[in-house]
Each structure stands twice: as structure tokens, then as C-alpha cells.
Design a protein around this motif. Structure first.
Motif, PDB file in Angstrom:
ATOM      1  N   LEU A  10     -64.453 -37.982  70.990  1.00  0.00           N
ATOM      2  CA  LEU A  10     -63.550 -37.215  72.004  1.00  0.00           C
ATOM      3  C   LEU A  10     -62.073 -38.150  72.053  1.00  0.00           C
ATOM      4  O   LEU A  10     -61.218 -36.523  70.816  1.00  0.00           O
ATOM      5  CB  LEU A  10     -63.612 -36.219  73.208  1.00  0.00           C
ATOM      6  CG  LEU A  10     -62.639 -35.715  73.916  1.00  0.00           C
ATOM      7  CD1 LEU A  10     -62.842 -34.320  73.311  1.00  0.00           C
ATOM      8  CD2 LEU A  10     -62.905 -35.831  75.353  1.00  0.00           C
ATOM      9  N   GLY A  11     -62.028 -39.011  71.044  1.00  0.00           N
ATOM     10  CA  GLY A  11     -60.543 -39.648  71.204  1.00  0.00           C
ATOM     11  C   GLY A  11     -59.895 -38.622  69.711  1.00  0.00           C
ATOM     12  O   GLY A  11     -58.494 -39.300  69.292  1.00  0.00           O
ATOM     13  N   THR A  12     -61.126 -38.691  68.779  1.00  0.00           N
ATOM     14  CA  THR A  12     -59.959 -38.414  67.871  1.00  0.00           C
ATOM     15  C   THR A  12     -59.304 -37.105  67.791  1.00  0.00           C
ATOM     16  O   THR A  12     -58.329 -37.189  66.727  1.00  0.00           O
ATOM     17  CB  THR A  12     -61.273 -38.095  66.340  1.00  0.00           C
ATOM     18  OG1 THR A  12     -61.751 -37.048  66.510  1.00  0.00           O
ATOM     19  CG2 THR A  12     -62.118 -39.617  65.895  1.00  0.00           C
ATOM     20  N   TRP A  13     -59.665 -36.234  68.599  1.00  0.00           N
ATOM     21  CA  TRP A  13     -58.760 -35.067  68.572  1.00  0.00           C
ATOM     22  C   TRP A  13     -57.398 -35.258  69.176  1.00  0.00           C
ATOM     23  O   TRP A  13     -56.631 -34.669  69.019  1.00  0.00           O
ATOM     24  CB  TRP A  13     -59.362 -34.334  70.196  1.00  0.00           C
ATOM     25  CG  TRP A  13     -60.675 -33.896  69.700  1.00  0.00           C
ATOM     26  CD1 TRP A  13     -61.791 -34.138  68.647  1.00  0.00           C
ATOM     27  CD2 TRP A  13     -61.272 -32.229  69.545  1.00  0.00           C
ATOM     28  NE1 TRP A  13     -63.328 -33.633  68.721  1.00  0.00           N
ATOM     29  CE2 TRP A  13     -62.527 -32.330  69.801  1.00  0.00           C
ATOM     30  CE3 TRP A  13     -61.107 -31.220  70.766  1.00  0.00           C
ATOM     31  CZ2 TRP A  13     -63.354 -31.101  69.933  1.00  0.00           C
ATOM     32  CZ3 TRP A  13     -61.759 -30.766  71.354  1.00  0.00           C
ATOM     33  CH2 TRP A  13     -62.960 -29.921  70.741  1.00  0.00           C
ATOM     34  N   GLY A  14     -56.901 -36.275  69.668  1.00  0.00           N
ATOM     35  CA  GLY A  14     -55.614 -36.946  69.884  1.00  0.00           C
ATOM     36  C   GLY A  14     -54.434 -38.371  69.623  1.00  0.00           C
ATOM     37  O   GLY A  14     -54.280 -38.597  69.787  1.00  0.00           O
ATOM     38  N   LEU A  15     -55.744 -38.244  68.190  1.00  0.00           N
ATOM     39  CA  LEU A  15     -54.965 -39.312  67.768  1.00  0.00           C
ATOM     40  C   LEU A  15     -53.976 -38.658  65.708  1.00  0.00           C
ATOM     41  O   LEU A  15     -54.763 -38.675  65.678  1.00  0.00           O
ATOM     42  CB  LEU A  15     -56.017 -40.024  66.587  1.00  0.00           C
ATOM     43  CG  LEU A  15     -57.426 -41.119  67.703  1.00  0.00           C
ATOM     44  CD1 LEU A  15     -57.940 -41.975  66.837  1.00  0.00           C
ATOM     45  CD2 LEU A  15     -56.824 -42.319  68.356  1.00  0.00           C
TER      46      LEU A  15
END
Length: 507
Positions: free
Chosen positions: A250-255
Motif C-alpha cells: 500500500l505504501g507505493t500508492w503514496g510514494l
């Protein structure tokens, strides 16, 4: 050694050659940062996948979490494919491309400033990106240098310096298009190399079933009564496993370096093709990396005090079982993954710092040539800072990456998603998300109230909660502005009859 050196020189030649070739396509800032928003489906998909996975995954995360969770660590790679790739493209791809084009935004700080009508956001976001992408870049260099030291017997300091120089050259010369084309080449190498590594590792243990049988005999020191814990479905620590899945998926959605790939999409076909390709790529590379790392306990023993040099597990597995030709392939594989990730980090940080910090604050009349020059200089500075951090002893790869991903995704995940989908999100809520994201991760860095992974995953969930909560009790943006912004999604376009039926046509 000759074989490994030849493969390495060939890789370096191709990489730099692509950078020089793409120099003619960097006439403007838009060309340098976005590839002219004209990047095809295969290039975009591979750019997304190779920016996602690097030596951090293959060496650091696969080694540490393969050791901790056994075969259940493969769920991390599956989560990366389904959540971090498939859902990211389906949910964010089209909307990101449409709204960033509506605002003519080339960077995440510019998007936040225009979407939430706040120039201070531009400055703050650019600083956050530059500061917290540095430890991620450092973790990539650290993972890469360990494998190089194993393969070539060269001090890791010189390995990092060499990689830094190579990255700086081809990114500074060719910009985003050079990075993207190299990603396509490097991604192909990663796919082939991953299959070869897994097959050879299992073959050295007598095959898959023999390897799994040996893994099932290993006791969990925390709960020795749990037989076969390292071959079980969810492993010895399901909560810890879920935290890693959330952070890395899920972190990739905000990187910024990941969502930036959606800015450059060329067409509808690029979205559909890119979704399929990037998902399959993640299944092979991420799933394969964690599956491979899960067998680390068959090759490495814990020290007398129970400690383990996690960053050395995968290099030990590779160095002790592969012939020179395959070691050369592995080195090129990890180098490919790392160089592509580094290039996206360098471009994302240097471009945002130039366009959204230096220009509005100090050089308001900076023309296109000066902007490109500034971006190139900052590329070099970013690489230098990353190497300096990576040279510090006793810094685990996973700790550096978790701090970076946790802080960035903790700050940007909620504001970015709600900014694309919800008219009611407010600028005050964005600042609240920034405070919580940085506060949780930085305070944990000094107070150590939990692991960096859990702190990072927790800050992401807080970001998704805090934006709607604060938005409900804070002043809204001007209604007319919000309606005009979201009208970009409703703009009518022509479509071929084979794709859209005419409802007025006689049945």
C-alpha cells in the motif's frame, strides 16, 4: 572472474549508451522529468516495476523477512503484485494521469499546491521528498555493495562509489526517458535472472520438496512446540507479516517516485497493458525474491548469541551455490533492479526540489535551461548524500527503507488518494497527515517504541483516517474551484464504435 567482468562492462556500456542516446530528447523540463508524457505501455510498466524493486527487496527484505517468516514471506511478494501493482494501476493510474494533466503538474509538490490551493504545500512537500528519499537511496546502495563485495572481492566502499557515478551519469545526461528505457532492458534481465536463481538454489538442496522438508525441521526458538512453523501458511508472526505487506504494498500508492510513473502515461492502452505487465512482473520478481530468501536458514546459521547478519544472508546463498556465470547474472540482476530504482529516486527528488523549492523561493525567473542544469546538479548532490549515509556502519537496509517509505507514504497516502477521489478533502487535513506521518516515524527512530516496519505501516493507516476526519471539521476549499477540478473526469472524448455502442441505434 573474467565472465563476471565482461557481463558487468557490457551492462555499463548499454546503460551509459542509452543515456547518451536519450540526451536529444531532453530539450525541455517536461522532457527531462516526464518524457514528454509520451511513454508507451511496456516502457511505463517496466519503469513502474523496476522502480518498485531493487537490492533492498532482493538482498535486505528477502533476507531478513525470509529468515523471520519462512515460506510465508512469499505473501509479501504476492501483496506487492496485487496491492502495490494491480490495484495501484486500476485505482490510481487513470485518475492520476487525468488530474495531473488538468493541472499541468510535473511533480507531486506541484499537484498538492494546485489541488489544495496552497503554495506553502509546494515548499513543504518538496523538502519532505528530498529529505526522506535519501535514506531509501542509501539502503539501495548498501544492498548493492554487499553483493558486489561477494562477487568481486572489492571493498564495498568502492562498489558504492562506482554505482553512484554510473547512476549520476546516465540520469544527468538522459533524464526520465533514459531511465525508462534502461528500466525496460533491466527489467528483462531481472525476470530471467530471478528464475535462474530460484532454480539453482532449490537444485542445490535436492529440489523443492527436499528443501521444504529441511525447512519444516527447523524449530522456532520463540515457540518450539509449533512444528514446521517456517513452512506454515502464515508463519510464526502473522501480525508482523501483515505489517510488511502493508508497508511494501500500500505504501507505493503514496510514494512520489511511483505515482510519478502515472503522470507519464501516453494512452488508455498504456494503462491496460501496463496494469497486466507490472502485475506479472511483480509476481515474478517480488514473489521470487521472498520465496528465494525464505530458504536462507538452510544456508546461514545464527551467531552464538542468536544474532544474524540479515544483509549477508542472500549474498551468502548466492556466493556459495552458484557457478560464476550465474553469479554474474545475479550481480547484473540486482544491479539492474537497483540502478532503475536509484534513477527514479534521483529524478523525483532533484526535479521536485528544483521546480517546487528553489524556483518559487529563490529563482522565480529561472528559465528552462537553468532548471535542467539545476536538476542535473541536484542529481549529483542526491547521489552523494545517499552514499554518505550508506557508508555509516550498523545501518540495516530494512531500517533505512522502512523509515523512508513510512515517512513518505505516511505523509502523502491519504492526501493524494482523497485528493483524487473526494471533493471534501481540505488543506488543513493535508498538514495534519504530514505531521502524523513524520511524527510517528521520526519519533520511533529515536524512541524505538516499535519496529520501523510497524511504525511505517501504522503511519499509513493513520494518514488514511486523519484526512477525512480533519476534513469534516475544517474549512472547505471554494466550491467552484472543486467542481471545476473534478470536471476534468467528466470531459467527453470520442471513442471508436467497436468500443462504445450507440444507445440510439435501432435494436
Amino acid at each position: 572472474m573474467i565472465i563476471k567482468i565482461v557481463l558487468l562492462l557490457l551492462f555499463f556500456t548499454v546503460t551509459v549508451g542509452v543515456g547518451v542516446f536519450c540526451r536529444k530528447h531532453t530539450a525541455s523540463v517536461g522532457d527531462f522529468v516526464l518524457g514528454g508524457r509520451n511513454v508507451g505501455p511496456w516502457v511505463t510498466a517496466f519503469a513502474y516495476g523496476t522502480s518498485y524493486f531493487s537490492a533492498v527487496i532482493f538482498v535486505g527484505y528477502a533476507g531478513q523477512f525470509g529468515w523471520a517468516y519462512g515460506l510465508s514471506a512469499t505473501w509479501i511478494g504476492i501483496g506487492n503484485a496485487l496491492i502495490g501493482s494491480l490495484l495501484a494501476w486500476v485505482v490510481l493510474g487513470r485518475r492520476t494521469r487525468i488530474m495531473t494533466k488538468h493541472f499541468e503538474s510535473a511533480t507531486m509538490p506541484d499537484f498538492f499546491a494546485k489541488r489544495y490551493q496552497s503554495e506553502p504545500l509546494r515548499i513543504i512537500v518538496s523538502v519532505i521528498i528530498f529529505v526522506f528519499l535519501v535514506p531509501y537511496s542509501a539502503s539501495v546502495y548498501k544492498g548493492l555493495s554487499g553483493l558486489f563485495s561477494m562477487a568481486f572481492g572489492i571493498d564495498f566502499v568502492y562498489c558504492m562509489i562506482g554505482m553512484a557515478i554510473l547512476t549520476a551519469i546516465y540520469v544527468m545526461v538522459g533524464g526520465y526517458m533514459a531511465a525508462a528505457l534502461n528500466d525496460l532492458i533491466q527489467g528483462t534481465i531481472m525476470l530471467v535472472g530471478m528464475v535462474a536463481i530460484i532454480w539453482t538454489t532449490l537444485h542445490s538442496q535436492g529440489g523443492l520438496m527436499d528443501a521444504m522438508t529441511e525447512m519444516s525441521k527447523i524449530e522456532n526458538p520463540v515457540n518450539p512446540e509449533f512444528q514446521g512453523v517456517y513452512t506454515s501458511f502464515f508463519g510464526p508472526d502473522p501480525i508482523g507479516l501483515l505489517s510488511v505487506v502493508l508497508l511494501t504494498s500500500l505504501g507505493t500508492w503514496g510514494l512520489p517516485q511511483m505515482v510519478h510513473k502515472f503522470y507519464t502515461i501516453k494512452s488508455e492502452k498504456a494503462i491496460k497493458t501496463g496494469t497486466v505487465i507490472s502485475t506479472l512482473f511483480a509476481l515474478v520478481v517480488a514473489g521470487g525474491s521472498y520465496f528465494h530468501g525464505a530458504f536462507g536458514r538452510l544456508f546461514v546459521n545464527a551467531n552464538a548469541d542468536g544474532s544474524v547478519a540479515f544483509d549477508q544472508i542472500v549474498p551468502t546463498m548466492v556466493g556459495g551455490n552458484l557457478p560464476d556465470v550465474l553469479i554474474g547474472v545475479v550481480v547484473i540482476l540486482v544491479l539492474s533492479a537497483s540502478m532503475s530504482t536509484l534513477s527514479s529516486l534521483v529524478i523525483a527528488s532533484s526535479s521536485t526540489f528544483t521546480l517546487d523549492f528553489l524556483k518559487p523561493l529563490f529563482f522565480k525567473n529561472m528559465n528552462g535551461k537553468m532548471q535542467i542544469m539545476s536538476i542535473r546538479i541536484l542529481c549529483g548532490l542526491f547521489v552523494l548524500l545517499s552514499v554518505m549515509i550508506a557508508l555509516r556502519p550498523n545501518q540495516l537496509i530494512t531500517s533505512l527503507m522502512s523509515l523512508s517509505w513510512g515517512a513518505l507514504a505516511g505523509c502523502f497516502l491519504g492526501p493524494f488518494i482523497f485528493g483524487l477521489f473526494w471533493k471534501g478533502s481540505t488543506k488543513t487535513a493535508v498538514f495534519a497527515a504530514f505531521l502524523s506521518g513524520i511524527g510517528i516515524n521520526v519519533s520511533n527512530l529515536f524512541l524505538h517504541f516499535t519496529t520501523p516496519v510497524i511504525a511505517g505501516a501504522g503511519s499509513m493507516l493513520v494518514s488514511l483516517l486523519i484526512v477525512p476526519i480533519v476534513s469534516f471539521v475544517t474549512p472547505k476549499l471554494a466550491a467552484q474551484f472543486v467542481e471545476e477540478t473534478f470536471a476534468c473526469y467528466d470531459e467527453k472524448i470520442m471513442a471508436a464504435h467497436k468500443l462504445v455502442l450507440n444507445e440510439d441505434e435501432d435494436q
